[in-house]
Design a protein around this motif. Structure first.
Motif, short mmCIF file in Angstrom:
data_model
loop_
_atom_site.label_atom_id
_atom_site.label_comp_id
_atom_site.label_asym_id
_atom_site.label_seq_id
_atom_site.Cartn_x
_atom_site.Cartn_y
_atom_site.Cartn_z
N ASP B 30 0.80 -1.23 0.00
CA ASP B 30 0.00 0.00 0.00
C ASP B 30 0.83 1.28 0.00
O ASP B 30 0.74 2.12 0.92
CB ASP B 30 -0.98 0.01 1.19
CG ASP B 30 -2.16 -0.93 0.98
OD1 ASP B 30 -2.41 -1.33 -0.17
OD2 ASP B 30 -2.83 -1.27 1.98
N THR B 56 -3.59 -3.97 -0.74
CA THR B 56 -4.62 -4.67 0.05
C THR B 56 -5.99 -4.57 -0.61
O THR B 56 -6.86 -5.40 -0.35
CB THR B 56 -4.71 -4.10 1.48
OG1 THR B 56 -4.99 -2.70 1.41
CG2 THR B 56 -3.42 -4.33 2.26
N HIS B 57 -6.20 -3.55 -1.45
CA HIS B 57 -7.46 -3.42 -2.18
C HIS B 57 -7.37 -2.20 -3.08
O HIS B 57 -6.38 -1.47 -3.05
CB HIS B 57 -8.67 -3.28 -1.23
CG HIS B 57 -8.64 -2.06 -0.35
ND1 HIS B 57 -7.70 -1.87 0.65
CD2 HIS B 57 -9.43 -0.95 -0.32
CE1 HIS B 57 -7.92 -0.72 1.25
NE2 HIS B 57 -8.95 -0.13 0.69
N HIS B 59 -8.12 1.23 -3.41
CA HIS B 59 -8.42 2.27 -2.41
C HIS B 59 -9.33 3.35 -2.98
O HIS B 59 -9.27 3.67 -4.17
CB HIS B 59 -7.12 2.93 -1.93
CG HIS B 59 -6.08 1.96 -1.51
ND1 HIS B 59 -6.03 1.43 -0.25
CD2 HIS B 59 -5.04 1.40 -2.19
CE1 HIS B 59 -5.01 0.59 -0.17
NE2 HIS B 59 -4.38 0.56 -1.32
N PRO B 111 -12.87 -9.97 2.29
CA PRO B 111 -13.71 -8.91 1.73
C PRO B 111 -14.68 -8.34 2.76
O PRO B 111 -14.85 -8.90 3.85
CB PRO B 111 -14.49 -9.65 0.63
CG PRO B 111 -14.57 -11.05 1.11
CD PRO B 111 -13.27 -11.31 1.82
N HIS B 113 -15.02 -4.53 3.09
CA HIS B 113 -14.84 -3.10 2.77
C HIS B 113 -15.03 -2.93 1.26
O HIS B 113 -15.68 -1.98 0.82
CB HIS B 113 -13.46 -2.66 3.22
CG HIS B 113 -13.09 -1.26 2.83
ND1 HIS B 113 -13.82 -0.17 3.25
CD2 HIS B 113 -12.09 -0.78 2.06
CE1 HIS B 113 -13.27 0.92 2.74
NE2 HIS B 113 -12.22 0.59 2.02
N THR B 114 -14.44 -3.82 0.50
CA THR B 114 -14.68 -3.95 -0.94
C THR B 114 -14.88 -5.45 -1.21
O THR B 114 -14.90 -6.24 -0.28
CB THR B 114 -13.48 -3.44 -1.77
OG1 THR B 114 -12.39 -4.36 -1.60
CG2 THR B 114 -13.03 -2.06 -1.34
N ASP B 117 -10.64 -7.22 -0.99
CA ASP B 117 -9.70 -6.99 0.12
C ASP B 117 -8.81 -8.21 0.34
O ASP B 117 -9.29 -9.34 0.45
CB ASP B 117 -10.46 -6.74 1.42
CG ASP B 117 -11.36 -5.53 1.34
OD1 ASP B 117 -10.82 -4.42 1.37
OD2 ASP B 117 -12.59 -5.70 1.23
N THR B 119 -5.87 -9.61 3.08
CA THR B 119 -4.99 -9.54 4.24
C THR B 119 -3.73 -10.32 3.89
O THR B 119 -3.83 -11.47 3.45
CB THR B 119 -5.65 -10.16 5.49
OG1 THR B 119 -6.72 -9.31 5.91
CG2 THR B 119 -4.64 -10.32 6.63
N GLY B 129 -5.16 -4.23 5.80
CA GLY B 129 -5.80 -3.26 4.91
C GLY B 129 -6.90 -2.51 5.62
O GLY B 129 -6.75 -2.07 6.77
N ASP B 130 -8.04 -2.34 4.94
CA ASP B 130 -9.19 -1.66 5.54
C ASP B 130 -10.19 -2.66 6.10
O ASP B 130 -11.33 -2.28 6.41
CB ASP B 130 -9.90 -0.78 4.51
CG ASP B 130 -9.12 0.49 4.23
OD1 ASP B 130 -7.93 0.56 4.59
OD2 ASP B 130 -9.69 1.42 3.63
N THR B 131 -9.82 -3.92 6.23
CA THR B 131 -10.73 -4.88 6.83
C THR B 131 -10.71 -4.71 8.34
O THR B 131 -11.68 -4.22 8.94
CB THR B 131 -10.37 -6.33 6.41
OG1 THR B 131 -10.40 -6.40 4.98
CG2 THR B 131 -11.37 -7.32 6.97
#
Lengths: 229, 229
Positions: B30, B56-57, B59, B111, B113-114, B117, B119, B129-131
């Motif tokens: 990231d 991680t995804h 963004h 997944p 958040h999206t 995702d 990890t 990530g954003d999880t």
């Protein structure tokens, strides 16, 4: 020793929690007044007993949370003797050792940014306050800062530590969280690569930085350990 | 595996460098477009060879620096298959393994958040990530976010890992830099303490957050891997 790094976005300050996993005895290095609620909750969630509130120096850019944390959670507040602090429990000097369980925190007097800078050393890591920062060092133009003392602290004390020693600074302004002694010896912009004292001093004398915005509030606030009323 | 955490103050994003000390093979997780110069210099100073650029995804709040870093330093760019990315070198799926020397980075599809995702798991640590974020998790209200998927990723995948696993998130907004699985299982405000799916879903449906400022620029920018020419 377990290490947890915390950040205050407003003053770019790193606070550290150190603790011994067996006894849960903990130290807080350089807490920030506005972050005392966050830190208290985090310390409680981690199940830690605060034994020491360690200050790397009398800060000019933020007010410490050490006094308020002491009131809430206990612990002895440590500042270097040269600070003249009347609210600290322990006025530390070079060579002092504080214990968390069987783990030791050693006091290295590393002046230059002020006359009362402490680097706290544990096995494998140093918490260098405003003396050594990532590729940088603290300014020397107020609070009894001194180029000669800073150069000595950097090159004769810190750079003599094992190269793989992790470096955790009190601030960062570029998004770095840590470094190593080996990296700083080589790449520190101000004192690395065997820079002479003359070169170092020329850099430091030409930084032309404005005074920290809060210096008139922060220094007296820190002389009260952050206990403002 | 060595870990270095870097921060972007403008978007509150954590970038991570991971490397194998023996071979100096490295991965960047990231990266941020505006920080590519900083990261390139830091990677060079550390003497690392970039083997992977791990996202991680896709963004919504910042544009990745992975494409520009790939041009400058080499390495294969990795995004989850569900992203539909046409600029990645590897479209990863759950169970994929990337190696740095003898060290392994495992892909966990987490997944919520999206739909894309990842990890990244190494021995003793996950980059979530954003999880999973410290006491928090990513929002689920755009980019195919989904409460059910998020709840499953948190409680059935991540919270099943060993409790002392270190957690390194993609963002933090309160000054936390890391956590552990054990802490998050107990103290995560949204999914910890055995919260039911219904409770979790109610929290997520009532966050009332504004859209990320840069979403209209960030998502298409990230679908180009940050190569905006």
């Amino acid at each position: 020793m377990k290490i947890r790094q915390l950040f205050d976005y407003d003053t770019w300050t790193y606070t550290y929690l150190l603790w011994d996993e067996t006894t849960k005895e903990a130290a807080v290095i350089d807490s920030v007044l506005e972050k005392v609620d966050r830190d208290e909750q985090h310390i409680k969630e981690l199940g830690l007993n605060v034994k020491y509130l360690l200050e790397t120096h009398i800060h000019a850019d933020h007010i410490t949370g050490a006094g308020p944390l002491r009131k809430r959670m206990g612990g002895q507040l440590v500042v270097h003797k040269n600070s003249g602090s009347e609210c600290a429990d322990i006025l530390a000097v070079d060579g002092d050792v504080f214990k968390l369980g069987d783990q030791e925190i050693h006091v290295l007097h590393t002046p230059g940014h002020t006359n009362n800078d402490i680097t706290y050393q544990i096995e494998g890591a140093v918490f260098t306050g405003d003396t050594l920062m990532v590729r940088d060092c603290g300014r020397t133009d107020f609070q009894l800062g001194d180029n000669k003392a800073m150069y000595h602290s950097l090159t004769e004390i810190l750079f003599k530590l094992p190269e793989d020693t992790m470096v955790f600074p009190a601030h960062d302004y570029k998004g770095f969280s840590q470094s190593t002694i080996g990296e700083e010896k080589q790449f520190n912009h101000r004192a690395g690569s065997n820079k002479s004292y003359e070169d170092f001093s020329t850099i430091m004398d030409n930084l032309n930085l404005p005074n920290p915005k809060r210096i008139d509030i922060a220094v007296p606030g820190n002389m009260k350990c952050g206990d403002l009323d």
